[in-house]
Design a protein around this motif. Sequence first.
Motif, PDB file in Angstrom:
ATOM      1  N   GLY A   1       0.971  -1.195  -0.176  1.00  0.00           N
ATOM      2  CA  GLY A   1      -0.094  -0.095  -0.058  1.00  0.00           C
ATOM      3  C   GLY A   1       1.136   1.239   0.128  1.00  0.00           C
ATOM      4  N   LEU A   2       1.876   1.279   0.801  1.00  0.00           N
ATOM      5  CA  LEU A   2       2.977   2.286   0.683  1.00  0.00           C
ATOM      6  C   LEU A   2       3.327   2.853  -0.368  1.00  0.00           C
ATOM      7  CD1 LEU A   2       4.708   1.840   4.333  1.00  0.00           C
ATOM      8  CD2 LEU A   2       2.577   4.072   3.506  1.00  0.00           C
ATOM      9  N   LEU A   3       4.007   1.129  -1.196  1.00  0.00           N
ATOM     10  CA  LEU A   3       4.988   1.472  -2.720  1.00  0.00           C
ATOM     11  C   LEU A   3       3.613   2.022  -3.326  1.00  0.00           C
ATOM     12  CD1 LEU A   3       6.892  -1.277  -2.399  1.00  0.00           C
ATOM     13  CD2 LEU A   3       8.070   1.363  -2.088  1.00  0.00           C
ATOM     14  N   GLN A   4       2.809   1.363  -3.643  1.00  0.00           N
ATOM     15  CA  GLN A   4       1.827   2.355  -4.799  1.00  0.00           C
ATOM     16  C   GLN A   4       0.705   3.587  -4.292  1.00  0.00           C
ATOM     17  OE1 GLN A   4       0.414   0.457  -7.313  1.00  0.00           O
ATOM     18  NE2 GLN A   4      -0.987   1.405  -8.023  1.00  0.00           N
ATOM     19  N   GLY A   5       1.245   3.249  -3.095  1.00  0.00           N
ATOM     20  CA  GLY A   5       0.377   5.075  -2.340  1.00  0.00           C
ATOM     21  C   GLY A   5       0.779   6.249  -2.855  1.00  0.00           C
ATOM     22  N   SER A   6       2.727   6.394  -3.232  1.00  0.00           N
ATOM     23  CA  SER A   6       3.333   7.147  -3.159  1.00  0.00           C
ATOM     24  C   SER A   6       3.959   7.058  -4.822  1.00  0.00           C
ATOM     25  CB  SER A   6       4.897   6.681  -2.567  1.00  0.00           C
ATOM     26  OG  SER A   6       5.373   5.473  -2.976  1.00  0.00           O
ATOM     27  N   ILE A   7       3.286   6.002  -5.661  1.00  0.00           N
ATOM     28  CA  ILE A   7       3.829   6.087  -6.649  1.00  0.00           C
ATOM     29  C   ILE A   7       1.854   7.204  -6.799  1.00  0.00           C
ATOM     30  CG2 ILE A   7       2.628   5.148  -9.058  1.00  0.00           C
ATOM     31  CD1 ILE A   7       4.721   3.408  -8.071  1.00  0.00           C
ATOM     32  N   TYR A   8       1.378   6.541  -6.333  1.00  0.00           N
ATOM     33  CA  TYR A   8      -0.287   7.440  -6.568  1.00  0.00           C
ATOM     34  C   TYR A   8       0.157   8.933  -6.217  1.00  0.00           C
ATOM     35  CZ  TYR A   8      -3.775   3.843  -6.715  1.00  0.00           C
ATOM     36  OH  TYR A   8      -4.585   2.936  -7.669  1.00  0.00           O
ATOM     37  N   GLY A   9       0.703   9.260  -5.174  1.00  0.00           N
ATOM     38  CA  GLY A   9       1.194  10.727  -5.161  1.00  0.00           C
ATOM     39  C   GLY A   9       2.091  11.245  -5.927  1.00  0.00           C
ATOM     40  N   LEU A  10       3.256  10.580  -6.908  1.00  0.00           N
ATOM     41  CA  LEU A  10       3.995  11.702  -7.452  1.00  0.00           C
ATOM     42  C   LEU A  10       3.542  11.544  -8.907  1.00  0.00           C
ATOM     43  CD1 LEU A  10       6.455  10.964  -8.727  1.00  0.00           C
ATOM     44  CD2 LEU A  10       6.726   8.917  -9.421  1.00  0.00           C
ATOM     45  N   VAL A  11       2.060  10.884  -9.547  1.00  0.00           N
ATOM     46  CA  VAL A  11       1.029  10.859 -10.123  1.00  0.00           C
ATOM     47  C   VAL A  11       0.591  12.220 -10.068  1.00  0.00           C
ATOM     48  CG1 VAL A  11      -0.577   9.502 -11.560  1.00  0.00           C
ATOM     49  CG2 VAL A  11       1.774   8.471 -11.300  1.00  0.00           C
ATOM     50  N   ALA A  12       0.120  12.434  -9.107  1.00  0.00           N
ATOM     51  CA  ALA A  12      -0.798  13.645  -8.323  1.00  0.00           C
ATOM     52  C   ALA A  12      -0.096  14.650  -8.676  1.00  0.00           C
ATOM     53  CB  ALA A  12      -1.952  13.076  -7.351  1.00  0.00           C
ATOM     54  N   LEU A  13       1.155  14.626  -8.900  1.00  0.00           N
ATOM     55  CA  LEU A  13       2.762  15.515  -7.660  1.00  0.00           C
ATOM     56  C   LEU A  13       1.622  16.735  -9.267  1.00  0.00           C
ATOM     57  CD1 LEU A  13       3.858  16.061  -5.416  1.00  0.00           C
ATOM     58  CD2 LEU A  13       5.999  15.466  -6.883  1.00  0.00           C
ATOM     59  N   GLY A  14       2.109  17.200 -10.694  1.00  0.00           N
ATOM     60  CA  GLY A  14       1.735  18.053 -11.262  1.00  0.00           C
ATOM     61  C   GLY A  14       0.386  18.301 -11.452  1.00  0.00           C
ATOM     62  N   LEU A  15      -0.232  17.953 -11.253  1.00  0.00           N
ATOM     63  CA  LEU A  15      -1.590  18.164 -11.615  1.00  0.00           C
ATOM     64  C   LEU A  15      -1.951  18.670 -10.077  1.00  0.00           C
ATOM     65  CD1 LEU A  15      -4.872  17.635 -13.060  1.00  0.00           C
ATOM     66  CD2 LEU A  15      -5.006  16.526 -11.477  1.00  0.00           C
ATOM     67  N   THR A  16      -2.096  18.727  -8.515  1.00  0.00           N
ATOM     68  CA  THR A  16      -2.373  19.712  -7.287  1.00  0.00           C
ATOM     69  C   THR A  16      -1.662  20.684  -8.059  1.00  0.00           C
ATOM     70  OG1 THR A  16      -2.022  19.334  -5.409  1.00  0.00           O
ATOM     71  CG2 THR A  16       0.440  18.928  -6.289  1.00  0.00           C
ATOM     72  N   LEU A  17       0.079  21.377  -8.845  1.00  0.00           N
ATOM     73  CA  LEU A  17       0.162  22.172  -9.125  1.00  0.00           C
ATOM     74  C   LEU A  17      -0.575  23.028  -9.580  1.00  0.00           C
ATOM     75  CD1 LEU A  17       2.609  24.254  -8.262  1.00  0.00           C
ATOM     76  CD2 LEU A  17       3.807  23.154 -10.216  1.00  0.00           C
ATOM     77  N   ILE A  18      -0.843  21.984 -11.156  1.00  0.00           N
ATOM     78  CA  ILE A  18      -1.660  22.775 -12.295  1.00  0.00           C
ATOM     79  C   ILE A  18      -2.457  23.233 -11.902  1.00  0.00           C
ATOM     80  CG2 ILE A  18      -2.218  22.483 -14.250  1.00  0.00           C
ATOM     81  CD1 ILE A  18      -0.240  20.853 -15.182  1.00  0.00           C
ATOM     82  N   TRP A  19      -3.567  22.263 -10.964  1.00  0.00           N
ATOM     83  CA  TRP A  19      -4.936  22.335 -11.310  1.00  0.00           C
ATOM     84  C   TRP A  19      -4.657  23.478 -10.019  1.00  0.00           C
ATOM     85  CZ3 TRP A  19      -8.455  18.058  -8.314  1.00  0.00           C
ATOM     86  CH2 TRP A  19     -10.047  19.147  -8.435  1.00  0.00           C
ATOM     87  N   GLY A  20      -4.484  23.648  -9.112  1.00  0.00           N
ATOM     88  CA  GLY A  20      -4.141  24.789  -7.781  1.00  0.00           C
ATOM     89  C   GLY A  20      -3.579  26.025  -7.975  1.00  0.00           C
ATOM     90  N   VAL A  21      -3.082  26.101  -8.814  1.00  0.00           N
ATOM     91  CA  VAL A  21      -2.410  27.295  -9.282  1.00  0.00           C
ATOM     92  C   VAL A  21      -3.220  27.886 -10.346  1.00  0.00           C
ATOM     93  CG1 VAL A  21      -0.478  28.746  -9.864  1.00  0.00           C
ATOM     94  CG2 VAL A  21       0.405  26.816  -8.842  1.00  0.00           C
ATOM     95  N   MET A  22      -3.748  27.521 -11.294  1.00  0.00           N
ATOM     96  CA  MET A  22      -4.662  28.187 -12.203  1.00  0.00           C
ATOM     97  C   MET A  22      -6.058  27.480 -12.657  1.00  0.00           C
ATOM     98  SD  MET A  22      -1.587  27.912 -15.415  1.00  0.00           S
ATOM     99  CE  MET A  22      -1.077  26.014 -14.411  1.00  0.00           C
ATOM    100  N   ARG A  23      -6.338  26.597 -11.684  1.00  0.00           N
ATOM    101  CA  ARG A  23      -8.123  26.575 -11.712  1.00  0.00           C
ATOM    102  C   ARG A  23      -8.096  25.403 -13.003  1.00  0.00           C
ATOM    103  NH1 ARG A  23      -9.423  26.111  -6.348  1.00  0.00           N
ATOM    104  NH2 ARG A  23      -7.375  27.389  -5.178  1.00  0.00           N
ATOM    105  N   VAL A  24      -7.668  25.005 -13.633  1.00  0.00           N
ATOM    106  CA  VAL A  24      -8.144  24.296 -14.882  1.00  0.00           C
ATOM    107  C   VAL A  24      -7.956  23.381 -14.586  1.00  0.00           C
ATOM    108  CG1 VAL A  24      -7.557  26.333 -16.418  1.00  0.00           C
ATOM    109  CG2 VAL A  24      -5.791  24.449 -15.730  1.00  0.00           C
ATOM    110  N   ILE A  25      -8.747  22.442 -15.233  1.00  0.00           N
ATOM    111  CA  ILE A  25      -9.173  20.851 -14.957  1.00  0.00           C
ATOM    112  C   ILE A  25      -8.946  20.231 -16.006  1.00  0.00           C
ATOM    113  CG2 ILE A  25     -11.022  19.085 -14.075  1.00  0.00           C
ATOM    114  CD1 ILE A  25     -12.865  21.319 -14.036  1.00  0.00           C
ATOM    115  N   ASN A  26      -7.341  19.319 -15.665  1.00  0.00           N
ATOM    116  CA  ASN A  26      -6.759  19.063 -17.200  1.00  0.00           C
ATOM    117  C   ASN A  26      -6.592  17.446 -17.219  1.00  0.00           C
ATOM    118  OD1 ASN A  26      -4.432  18.136 -18.600  1.00  0.00           O
ATOM    119  ND2 ASN A  26      -3.265  18.241 -16.939  1.00  0.00           N
ATOM    120  N   LEU A  27      -7.929  17.351 -17.629  1.00  0.00           N
ATOM    121  CA  LEU A  27      -8.149  15.938 -17.952  1.00  0.00           C
ATOM    122  C   LEU A  27      -7.342  14.860 -18.969  1.00  0.00           C
ATOM    123  CD1 LEU A  27     -12.160  15.884 -18.803  1.00  0.00           C
ATOM    124  CD2 LEU A  27     -10.906  15.187 -16.833  1.00  0.00           C
ATOM    125  N   ALA A  28      -6.284  15.837 -19.556  1.00  0.00           N
ATOM    126  CA  ALA A  28      -5.195  15.000 -20.125  1.00  0.00           C
ATOM    127  C   ALA A  28      -4.379  15.052 -19.054  1.00  0.00           C
ATOM    128  CB  ALA A  28      -5.000  15.877 -21.415  1.00  0.00           C
TER     129      ALA A  28
END
Lengths: 288, 439, 312
Positions: free
Chosen positions: A14-41
């Motif tokens: 769970g920890l290993l898979q979880g950190s991969i999830y976190g890694l994959v979401a990192l870019g999105l938190t910045l993009i969505w967080g800053v620009m409030r655009v819903i990047n479905l791509a």
Amino acid sequence: MVIDIVFLQTLVNGLLQGSIYGLVALGLTLIWGVMRVINLAHGEFIILGAYTAFWMFTLYSLQPLISLLIGIPLGFLIGIVIYVGLVKRVVNGPELSSLLVFFGLSMILQNLMLTYWTADVRGLPILYASINIGSITIVGDRLMASVIAIILSTFLLILLKYTYFGRSIRAVVQDTDAAMLMGVNVNYIYAMSMSIGIILTFLGGILIALTTPFTPYQGGIYTLYSFLIVVLGGLGNPLGSLFGGLLIGIIESYTATYWSSGISPAVAFLLLLLVLIIKPEGIFSRRR
Amino acid sequence: MNKAISRLTAISVIIIVILAIIAAYFAFYGGAPTTTTVTTLTTTSAVPTTTTVTTLTTTSIVYAGTIKVGFTTSVTGSLSVEGTRQLHGIQLWQEWVNTHGGIKIGNKIYNVSLVYYDDQSSKDNVVAFYERLITTDKVDFLISPYSSGLAFTAAAVAEKYHKVMVATGAASDSIFQQGYKYTVQLYTPGSLYLKSTIDLLLTKDPNAKNIAIIYENEIFAASVADGAKKYAESKGLNVVYYDKYPSNPTDLSSLLTVIKSKNPDAIIGGGHFADGVLLIKQAKQLNVNAKLFSIVVAAPEDKFRDALGADANYIMGPSQWEPDVKYTVNYGPSVSEFINMYVKRFNETPTYHSAGGFAAALVLQAAIEKAQSLDSDKVREAFNSLDLKTFFGAFKIDPTTGLQIAHQMILIQWQDGKKYTVWPPEAASREPIYPKPSW
Amino acid sequence: MINLKDLTTLSIIGFLVISLLILFIGSQSLIAFFLTLLELLILAYSINIITGLTGYVDFGHAVFYGIGAYTTAFLIVNINTTSVTPYLFSLIGGLVAAFFALLIGAPVLRLKGAYFAIATLSVSEAVKVIVSNISALGGSYGIPLARYVSYDVVSAYLAMWLTLLFTIVLAIWISNSKFGYGLRAIKEDEIAANVMGINTSLYKLMAYVLSALVAGVVGGISGILYVYVSTEYFKVDISVKMLVSMMLGGQGTILGPLIGAILYYVIQYTLVTSYPFLHLLIFGTILIIIVLFIPEGLVGIIKRRFKQLKLR
């Protein structure tokens, strides 16, 4: 005795898979967080990163960790192009616009990948051996991805908290007009956030190639989970993203072990719903 | 209150709407894009190029007419790999028939044309497309969509118009429990996919006791797993683990952890490509051992070995057909003839999807020739008495349901980085290696 | 010179009449084409009630479509009635979907913007996974219906047409009612609307429930038409399809979903039949162009123009 091993191993998984999830979401938190655009791509960018790693490895025998270095300029370039071409126009618009623009982009990317690289499954061989501690196995490549995840999250955190650039970003998020009055070039901030976000996403994708086989169709699942995790951790909160990922990873893992793998995504989604209803800013963000 | 919109705007809106209607009309009545246009996938870049193939008709043949075969397939969408290959198989058949004397009914010779649409592995257009195929494109016979889910609907449309439909990729048994009278099956049904695996296991190791079965949460994989469970239990095996995993999984480690704790003799099942590869990769990484692994759909793929390298060795997988299979043929091209044709035409070795496409059309041809008629009822009747041995294997259906009852799954196993047919013994090109050595 | 309202009325009546006529004089193929179009139309109207009018982007609207479909299928399989038309069950499907909307609407509608969108998506995905794990609902297999209902385009067409009629009447009623004005006020400025005394929570919930009702009924009819129900009915692609159609035509309007759905379907059908390999690429490009350059949809353009002229 057997139960204990399964319990612990599930935690590790769970920890290993979880950190991969976190890694994959990192870019999105910045993009969505800053620009409030819903990047479905978002997922498609991950898969693009994965293909980058795959082709670098297959054609030039480049290790994925080296490909990370290539991912940086490549991601940066793509981020700038996407920003100037698309995002700039929808950044302060209604959600529906950004949603649909990025959905269109995801269709285009998916079709392009399908056309040029076919839908065949791709994967890298096992490049890092598993580490065994007693009867507990820690999967090598996932451990590597986890380490990188932590490094990148920390990097992003430092960037946001301790640099002028980071402060500018936070200013823009808090109050765009005030930030402009303070001399912040909002356009520049947006462009940079997009680029860094795409870079991080790309790097995430490279590590996905390392750990998981993929096809052009898997973008969707990464997009879905990334959105979940970003909300869970709080928009624009890198550590939140990481912890959110870990939380989801652990919950899914235990659900899979003790109930059924088939139902584990539902548990994750329901958790997200709960969080949204109780504390929409995310579990790990401080209520403003 | 008189509110007017400018004439220009009104006109532009009307023009846009009219253009849209015209476009729709042409899309609709302009005919499908496909009769003799064939698409090639070259190996260097996977960009499809469309080449129009002029049917190589020998000048002396005068065709009494054209038999039209219609279908939808997954050209894009989650099943596009399989769907495209199947399409190629069917296209190859069309070319083969048209250059080998066509189809003879009485003293009339017919050539063949195809009409197809992309269903995108999605139900949305299935009704519209099959109605169109039958009523506008006026096809004589149908082939099913690739996906089982879509086949339920397509078969219903076929029933309405009394059109014979040959089901290929759609292998789920439940399709043939719905009372459809006009649909016949080419593939071995899903429930029997893992039967040969269990047979092999028990032949090689009569003391085998425990088996773990896992499957992707969708109709095809579920029917495979369900059939496997029933068969395994009927043979006295203990199914120590039986679980489904979500589609497109990114992690199967917990599932494998539990399986490891149960220590089964064999681990079988799967779903589609990526999850099959993931399963084996993580099994190795987590050191989950078993004497036999049999993974459906993914294992018979060359890409399986490409993605896993040496870890693919000793893994088995059921397949509807393999290039190295040894079959004696009493109808249609031989195994090697088919392979040579296919390689020449598409520049790659065929897989069972392509073979299935060709075979589906081939058995249809056989039924037409047997019926000596293009009448649907007569052709369907003819199917009942067909007992063929084609390059694809045996073909015989249950007259009432249309279910395939003769075709056998073969088992492949990766050995030294190459794929070999290892079961059944009559068709095998090599002996299976059992047990699988530890990781 | 025609005004917008007349254009709307004309188009709607025109379409309803034409689509009914098609059933009697059209070819089978054309009928099937229109049938699929009708389904999309109703769905576009359905989502217009919530997203178009209130501005809350429902990204998981397919969940109601799926719930309607599954309810209908479940009833068909488990209740043995040969004397009652199965389409009656689709009405129940709609009611169950509406009830579900009632349950989750209250907590979920408190969220704003993207949070609401993501929440609805999570609901949709969660239900999809949960349903596929319940064997009474078909589990991984879905629910095949061929043994219980026969594939019949004509009855499905009539059912769809009637549903469309009802939905349009509903849309017109909402639009002209205090309820509709309230919803539009919420879209403009929810806080102000609240201050003005509009019970925003209730209004939003009502819109959500009504939109779910419509989507559920369509799902039921669809399940009967396709003689098969599976988790595919919950796919996000369906939610997106609805959103795009609504947006193309112009959200919040009465004419919008009609034009938008027709355009979307025609474009999509043309592309799929003419460009088997590249249609996704082309469609994505068109989508982006439309969103960037005509975000208010076609009806929005008309409205804008006529506002400009009014100011003269």
